[in-house]
Design a protein around this motif. Structure first.
Motif, mmCIF file in Angstrom:
data_model
loop_
_atom_site.group_PDB
_atom_site.id
_atom_site.type_symbol
_atom_site.label_atom_id
_atom_site.label_comp_id
_atom_site.label_asym_id
_atom_site.label_seq_id
_atom_site.Cartn_x
_atom_site.Cartn_y
_atom_site.Cartn_z
ATOM 1 N N GLU A 114 0.830 -1.206 0.000
ATOM 2 C CA GLU A 114 0.000 0.000 0.000
ATOM 3 C C GLU A 114 0.866 1.258 0.000
ATOM 4 O O GLU A 114 0.562 2.231 -0.699
ATOM 5 N N ALA A 115 1.956 1.244 0.758
ATOM 6 C CA ALA A 115 2.854 2.406 0.794
ATOM 7 C C ALA A 115 3.520 2.622 -0.559
ATOM 8 O O ALA A 115 3.699 3.761 -1.005
ATOM 9 N N ARG A 116 3.886 1.551 -1.223
ATOM 10 C CA ARG A 116 4.497 1.675 -2.556
ATOM 11 C C ARG A 116 3.500 2.252 -3.552
ATOM 12 O O ARG A 116 3.863 3.092 -4.386
ATOM 13 N N LEU A 117 2.257 1.809 -3.463
ATOM 14 C CA LEU A 117 1.233 2.343 -4.362
ATOM 15 C C LEU A 117 0.957 3.814 -4.069
ATOM 16 O O LEU A 117 0.626 4.583 -4.977
ATOM 17 N N GLN A 118 1.097 4.220 -2.812
ATOM 18 C CA GLN A 118 0.933 5.630 -2.480
ATOM 19 C C GLN A 118 1.972 6.487 -3.192
ATOM 20 O O GLN A 118 1.699 7.631 -3.574
ATOM 21 N N CYS A 119 3.187 5.949 -3.380
ATOM 22 C CA CYS A 119 4.225 6.683 -4.124
ATOM 23 C C CYS A 119 3.785 6.912 -5.565
ATOM 24 O O CYS A 119 3.942 8.008 -6.109
ATOM 25 N N VAL A 120 3.234 5.873 -6.187
ATOM 26 C CA VAL A 120 2.770 6.013 -7.571
ATOM 27 C C VAL A 120 1.563 6.954 -7.629
ATOM 28 O O VAL A 120 1.417 7.743 -8.566
ATOM 29 N N GLN A 121 0.714 6.901 -6.612
ATOM 30 C CA GLN A 121 -0.473 7.750 -6.591
ATOM 31 C C GLN A 121 -0.119 9.229 -6.621
ATOM 32 O O GLN A 121 -0.887 10.047 -7.145
ATOM 33 N N VAL A 122 1.024 9.600 -6.081
ATOM 34 C CA VAL A 122 1.428 11.017 -6.084
ATOM 35 C C VAL A 122 1.442 11.574 -7.508
ATOM 36 O O VAL A 122 1.146 12.752 -7.733
ATOM 37 N N LEU A 123 1.743 10.726 -8.493
ATOM 38 C CA LEU A 123 1.759 11.174 -9.886
ATOM 39 C C LEU A 123 0.377 11.605 -10.358
ATOM 40 O O LEU A 123 0.256 12.299 -11.374
ATOM 41 N N ALA A 164 -9.070 14.312 -4.852
ATOM 42 C CA ALA A 164 -8.277 13.371 -5.643
ATOM 43 C C ALA A 164 -8.044 12.077 -4.868
ATOM 44 O O ALA A 164 -8.149 10.977 -5.419
ATOM 45 N N ARG A 165 -7.720 12.198 -3.592
ATOM 46 C CA ARG A 165 -7.517 10.999 -2.774
ATOM 47 C C ARG A 165 -8.790 10.152 -2.724
ATOM 48 O O ARG A 165 -8.732 8.929 -2.843
ATOM 49 N N ALA A 166 -9.930 10.804 -2.564
ATOM 50 C CA ALA A 166 -11.188 10.062 -2.498
ATOM 51 C C ALA A 166 -11.479 9.344 -3.808
ATOM 52 O O ALA A 166 -11.937 8.191 -3.823
ATOM 53 N N ALA A 167 -11.202 10.022 -4.919
ATOM 54 C CA ALA A 167 -11.469 9.437 -6.230
ATOM 55 C C ALA A 167 -10.597 8.210 -6.493
ATOM 56 O O ALA A 167 -11.004 7.286 -7.207
ATOM 57 N N LEU A 168 -9.396 8.197 -5.913
ATOM 58 C CA LEU A 168 -8.446 7.124 -6.182
ATOM 59 C C LEU A 168 -8.420 6.053 -5.088
ATOM 60 O O LEU A 168 -7.802 4.999 -5.274
ATOM 61 N N SER A 169 -9.065 6.320 -3.959
ATOM 62 C CA SER A 169 -8.866 5.463 -2.788
ATOM 63 C C SER A 169 -9.272 4.012 -3.031
ATOM 64 O O SER A 169 -8.560 3.082 -2.635
ATOM 65 N N LYS A 170 -10.415 3.785 -3.688
ATOM 66 C CA LYS A 170 -10.866 2.398 -3.897
ATOM 67 C C LYS A 170 -9.922 1.663 -4.838
ATOM 68 O O LYS A 170 -9.579 0.493 -4.604
ATOM 69 N N ALA A 171 -9.485 2.336 -5.909
ATOM 70 C CA ALA A 171 -8.575 1.685 -6.856
ATOM 71 C C ALA A 171 -7.261 1.322 -6.171
ATOM 72 O O ALA A 171 -6.711 0.237 -6.398
ATOM 73 N N VAL A 172 -6.750 2.218 -5.322
ATOM 74 C CA VAL A 172 -5.492 1.952 -4.622
ATOM 75 C C VAL A 172 -5.672 0.814 -3.619
ATOM 76 O O VAL A 172 -4.848 -0.108 -3.556
ATOM 77 N N SER A 173 -6.752 0.850 -2.850
ATOM 78 C CA SER A 173 -6.952 -0.192 -1.832
ATOM 79 C C SER A 173 -7.211 -1.556 -2.468
ATOM 80 O O SER A 173 -6.715 -2.580 -1.985
ATOM 81 N N ASP A 174 -7.965 -1.590 -3.572
ATOM 82 C CA ASP A 174 -8.204 -2.862 -4.267
ATOM 83 C C ASP A 174 -6.908 -3.436 -4.822
ATOM 84 O O ASP A 174 -6.664 -4.651 -4.740
ATOM 85 N N ALA A 226 -3.849 -2.811 -3.732
ATOM 86 C CA ALA A 226 -3.003 -3.220 -2.610
ATOM 87 C C ALA A 226 -3.458 -4.573 -2.062
ATOM 88 O O ALA A 226 -2.632 -5.444 -1.740
ATOM 89 N N ALA A 227 -4.771 -4.754 -1.948
ATOM 90 C CA ALA A 227 -5.299 -6.029 -1.453
ATOM 91 C C ALA A 227 -4.941 -7.170 -2.403
ATOM 92 O O ALA A 227 -4.561 -8.270 -1.975
ATOM 93 N N HIS A 228 -5.039 -6.919 -3.707
ATOM 94 C CA HIS A 228 -4.676 -7.932 -4.692
ATOM 95 C C HIS A 228 -3.206 -8.314 -4.566
ATOM 96 O O HIS A 228 -2.860 -9.505 -4.570
ATOM 97 N N LEU A 229 -2.343 -7.309 -4.450
ATOM 98 C CA LEU A 229 -0.907 -7.579 -4.361
ATOM 99 C C LEU A 229 -0.554 -8.316 -3.077
ATOM 100 O O LEU A 229 0.331 -9.169 -3.064
ATOM 101 N N THR A 230 -1.241 -7.983 -1.994
ATOM 102 C CA THR A 230 -0.987 -8.659 -0.719
ATOM 103 C C THR A 230 -1.368 -10.137 -0.815
ATOM 104 O O THR A 230 -0.656 -11.009 -0.290
#
Length: 262
Positions: free
Chosen positions: A131-140, A159-169, A171-175
């Motif tokens: 999740e932290a690694r994806l947060q780095c990419v999200q900054v873009l 912007a965070r709200a718009a992206l939050s589900k995609a990032v969390s999904d 991250a869950a997949h990668l975990t």
């Protein structure tokens, strides 16, 4: 306990870095002409080129984030070193113009991502976590407000709200699955959403490089503005996240929104 005076100062700086008008104003000042004119001059075919280059850059950034970022010790980020590296890659863009974008953009995006990761580590992020690694990419994708953002919210939290589900999904997949299914729908959705937002800033960069006589030095300068913009966004984003870990999201957001109105 609430935020201390020093933490409120840090949050005020984060508000300034995240809510200040975007890259277009700075680039327009540098090239001496509004970017709207440059955007209109871009051939229709180049919009497809920009879209393709942007998506490839996000895919490359995601690969770098998931495969090569590590947990290095928490140290001050090497912002200047990364600015120099991106400036060198931008010189090619200034020399060869839009034709170099497809080659230069993935290189500069990768360097920017490594700089953002440095900033994340300096703010206590554990890059051993997907999740932290994806947060780095999200900054873009935090380069500026996108069409459809709720005007009642700060552009950052929208912007965070718009992206939050995609990032969390993702991250869950990668975990659960690691990198064994990189074409999984969760990752494809994340790449699409990040690319759509990042392409807005890339279009502004391309419009500036389309200005006659920008040249190698101008291309280097534009790329330096480009990375500085995302370094600022990264610094603001990971400052907010650090304060959220200490005080909770609701408390930090309440102060953030108050400071953004002052």
């Amino acid at each position: 306990m609430g935020l201390s005076p020093s933490e409120l100062d840090e949050l005020q700086t984060a508000v300034r870095l995240l809510e200040t008008p975007g890259l277009a104003t700075k680039i327009s000042s540098f090239v001496g002409t509004p970017l709207e004119a440059g955007l209109k001059k871009l051939p229709e075919s180049w919009h497809g080129t920009i879209s393709t280059a942007t998506r490839k850059s996000i895919e490359k950034a995601l690969d770098v984030a998931l495969l090569t970022l590590d947990r290095k010790e928490r140290t001050a980020p090497a912002n200047l070193l990364h600015k120099v590296a991106v400036g060198v890659s931008g010189a090619a863009g200034g020399t060869f113009g839009l034709a170099a974008l497809a080659v230069e953009l993935p290189v500069s995006t990768t360097i920017m991502l490594r700089s953002i990761a440095d900033i994340a580590r300096s703010q206590g992020e554990d890059l051993g976590c997907a999740e932290a690694r994806l947060q780095c990419v999200q900054v873009l994708a935090l380069g500026g407000p996108a069409t459809g953002d709720d005007g009642a919210e700060t552009s950052y939290f929208a912007a965070r709200a718009a992206l939050s589900k995609a990032v969390s999904d993702a991250a869950a997949h990668l975990t659960r699955h690691g990198l064994s299914q990189q074409g999984a729908p969760a990752l494809v959705r994340l790449i699409s959403q990040l690319s759509a937002r990042f392409s807005i800033i890339v279009s502004e960069k391309a419009a500036a490089q389309a200005v006659p006589l920008v040249g190698a030095l101008g291309g280097a300068a534009i790329n330096t503005l480009f990375i500085a913009h995302f370094q600022n966004r990264g610094q603001g984003h990971f400052t907010v996240r650090r304060l959220e870990r200490l005080h909770g999201k609701d408390e930090v957001r309440r102060h953030y929104e108050r400071l953004s109105r002052d």
